[in-house]
Write a protein that holds these residues in place. Structure first.
Motif, PDB file in Angstrom:
ATOM      1  N   GLY A  34       0.773  -1.230   0.000  1.00 26.25           N
ATOM      2  CA  GLY A  34       0.000   0.000   0.000  1.00 26.25           C
ATOM      3  C   GLY A  34       0.805   1.281   0.000  1.00 26.25           C
ATOM      4  O   GLY A  34       0.240   2.380   0.045  1.00 26.25           O
ATOM      5  N   LYS A  35       2.145   1.173  -0.081  1.00 27.29           N
ATOM      6  CA  LYS A  35       2.982   2.376  -0.014  1.00 27.29           C
ATOM      7  C   LYS A  35       3.140   3.057  -1.369  1.00 27.29           C
ATOM      8  O   LYS A  35       3.493   4.230  -1.445  1.00 27.29           O
ATOM      9  N   GLY A  36       2.879   2.313  -2.447  1.00 32.15           N
ATOM     10  CA  GLY A  36       3.034   2.866  -3.789  1.00 32.15           C
ATOM     11  C   GLY A  36       4.245   2.299  -4.493  1.00 32.15           C
ATOM     12  O   GLY A  36       5.360   2.386  -3.970  1.00 32.15           O
ATOM     13  N   CYS A  37       4.031   1.715  -5.671  1.00 31.70           N
ATOM     14  CA  CYS A  37       5.132   1.147  -6.460  1.00 31.70           C
ATOM     15  C   CYS A  37       4.747   1.173  -7.931  1.00 31.70           C
ATOM     16  O   CYS A  37       3.671   1.668  -8.299  1.00 31.70           O
ATOM     17  N   SER A  38       5.631   0.628  -8.782  1.00 29.94           N
ATOM     18  CA  SER A  38       5.365   0.658 -10.221  1.00 29.94           C
ATOM     19  C   SER A  38       4.183  -0.222 -10.600  1.00 29.94           C
ATOM     20  O   SER A  38       3.464   0.051 -11.569  1.00 29.94           O
ATOM     21  N   VAL A  39       3.968  -1.294  -9.831  1.00 32.42           N
ATOM     22  CA  VAL A  39       2.859  -2.199 -10.152  1.00 32.42           C
ATOM     23  C   VAL A  39       1.519  -1.505  -9.929  1.00 32.42           C
ATOM     24  O   VAL A  39       0.606  -1.594 -10.751  1.00 32.42           O
ATOM     25  N   CYS A  40       1.370  -0.828  -8.815  1.00 30.37           N
ATOM     26  CA  CYS A  40       0.113  -0.130  -8.523  1.00 30.37           C
ATOM     27  C   CYS A  40       0.136   1.313  -9.014  1.00 30.37           C
ATOM     28  O   CYS A  40      -0.772   2.096  -8.687  1.00 30.37           O
ATOM     29  N   LYS A  41       1.176   1.684  -9.753  1.00 31.63           N
ATOM     30  CA  LYS A  41       1.336   3.026 -10.322  1.00 31.63           C
ATOM     31  C   LYS A  41       1.307   4.107  -9.240  1.00 31.63           C
ATOM     32  O   LYS A  41       0.759   5.203  -9.427  1.00 31.63           O
ATOM     33  N   GLY A  42       1.903   3.757  -8.091  1.00 35.59           N
ATOM     34  CA  GLY A  42       2.059   4.724  -7.014  1.00 35.59           C
ATOM     35  C   GLY A  42       0.829   4.953  -6.173  1.00 35.59           C
ATOM     36  O   GLY A  42       0.882   5.714  -5.195  1.00 35.59           O
ATOM     37  N   SER A  43      -0.294   4.295  -6.506  1.00 38.22           N
ATOM     38  CA  SER A  43      -1.534   4.558  -5.775  1.00 38.22           C
ATOM     39  C   SER A  43      -1.660   3.728  -4.503  1.00 38.22           C
ATOM     40  O   SER A  43      -2.418   4.082  -3.590  1.00 38.22           O
ATOM     41  N   GLY A  44      -0.950   2.613  -4.439  1.00 30.87           N
ATOM     42  CA  GLY A  44      -1.075   1.720  -3.292  1.00 30.87           C
ATOM     43  C   GLY A  44      -2.246   0.765  -3.394  1.00 30.87           C
ATOM     44  O   GLY A  44      -2.457  -0.056  -2.498  1.00 30.87           O
TER      45      GLY A  44
END
Length: 344
Positions: free
Chosen positions: A269-279
């Motif tokens: 939930g912190k934000g990454c490339s997989v979730c496009k930064g949304s968490g």
């Protein structure tokens, strides 16, 4: 008597010189056969004086016995030699590496399906199945999608004839099960299966894919029950600590309808490339069963309610196993499928 001695000498020599079992058999026929040479000695008896015939007959019978015993002994020797040669020629070096037996593996989509089935069966759901070649009546009309309804544009369909099609969602199974129930409560089921929609295949889209839909109908069923069920599923499929959130949406067969997101299992939930930064990652659609759908299927929407949800198995598998191209599920590439031996 000279003939007798000559025959005896030749017979013994022939047996001793037999090189193999085939040669020994030939010697047996030559000397002990009905037309063999030892039997031929009996023909000489007519030339002997009467008083010598008994003695000569005894000698011939004794020769038969002697040659027969020689043949049996020689046969044992030759059989032992033949077995030794066979063992030598057929020996196996057990220290050599064996040949690896190729075996199949469960397809990743079937693995996800079985995991979901086990999960929901444990919660008291039943697994329902239905035909992939479906009637328009169950696929659309009972799901609150009458003919010429604008929402049908959301699902481009493979029609076989005006009333028959390849099902576009496993909601058709839900409609069959609601009809079959004849208004009896409660209903708790999931409907896994393959569905078909007109689409251009690429890394994230396919004209065929697998769904698993769920349906619960009973008294006092609320949106909170839906959220609790989906949170339980998300934690089981993606690991403990997953949260879900609802976003308003529209589906003809549910009201209200929601899109469901799960907190990203890759960054927690912190934000990454997989979730496009949304968490958050969108995983499925859901909602409360539309009162008109209940009514059309013989249920009183004033006395009961229900929720429904649908998840794409490819979507879950891609997130869970880090697969970046949906086409991998349908190309039967053995190199891709072998990656799932460790999950078997």
């Amino acid at each position: 008597m000279d003939t007798f001695d000559s025959v005896k000498e030749e017979a013994v020599k022939a047996v001793e010189e037999a090189k193999d079992l085939s040669g020994l058999q030939e010697a047996r026929i030559t000397w002990l056969g009905k037309k063999g040479k030892i039997q031929g000695l009996m023909a000489e008896m007519k030339n002997l004086p009467k008083e010598e015939k008994p003695a000569f007959g005894q000698k011939v019978n004794g020769l038969k016995k002697t040659v027969s015993e020689l043949i049996e002994e020689r046969q044992k020797v030759l059989q032992a030699e033949a077995l030794k040669q066979r063992l030598q020629s057929e020996k196996i070096d057990i220290t050599l590496d064996g040949e690896k037996m190729e075996r199949g593996t469960i397809h990743p989509l079937i693995m996800i399906q079985q995991e979901l089935e086990d999960l929901f069966i444990g919660m008291g759901y039943k697994v329902a199945e239905g035909p992939e070649v479906e009637q328009d009546y169950y696929n659309f009309e009972l799901a609150n999608l009458p003919k010429d309804h604008p929402a049908r544009d959301m699902q481009d369909t493979f029609y076989i004839d005006p009333s028959t099609l390849l099902r576009t969602h496993t909601t058709a199974i839900q409609m069959r099960e609601l009809e079959k129930a004849h208004g009896q409560l409660p209903i708790k089921l999931i409907c896994p299966g393959k569905v078909y929609r007109r689409d251009d295949d690429d890394a994230t889209h396919s004209h065929q894919f697998m769904q698993c839909e769920g349906l619960v109908v009973g008294e006092h069923i609320t949106l909170a029950d839906l959220k609790g069920t989906l949170e339980f599923m998300a934690n089981a499929m993606f690991g403990e600590g997953r949260k879900v959130r609802f976003r308003p949406s529209y589906f003809p067969f549910t009201e209200p309808s929601v899109e469901v997101d799960v907190s990203c299992p890759f960054c927690n939930g912190k934000g990454c490339s997989v979730c496009k930064g949304s968490g958050w990652i969108e995983i499925l659609g859901a909602g409360m069963v539309h009162p008109h759908v209940l009514e059309m299927n013989g249920f009183d929407p004033k006395k009961c309610s229900g929720f429904a949800f649908g998840v794409g198995l490819e979507r879950v598998a891609m997130l869970k196993y880090g697969i970046d191209d949906i086409r991998n599920f349908y190309t039967d590439d053995i190199r891709f499928l072998k990656n799932f031996d460790r999950f078997d």
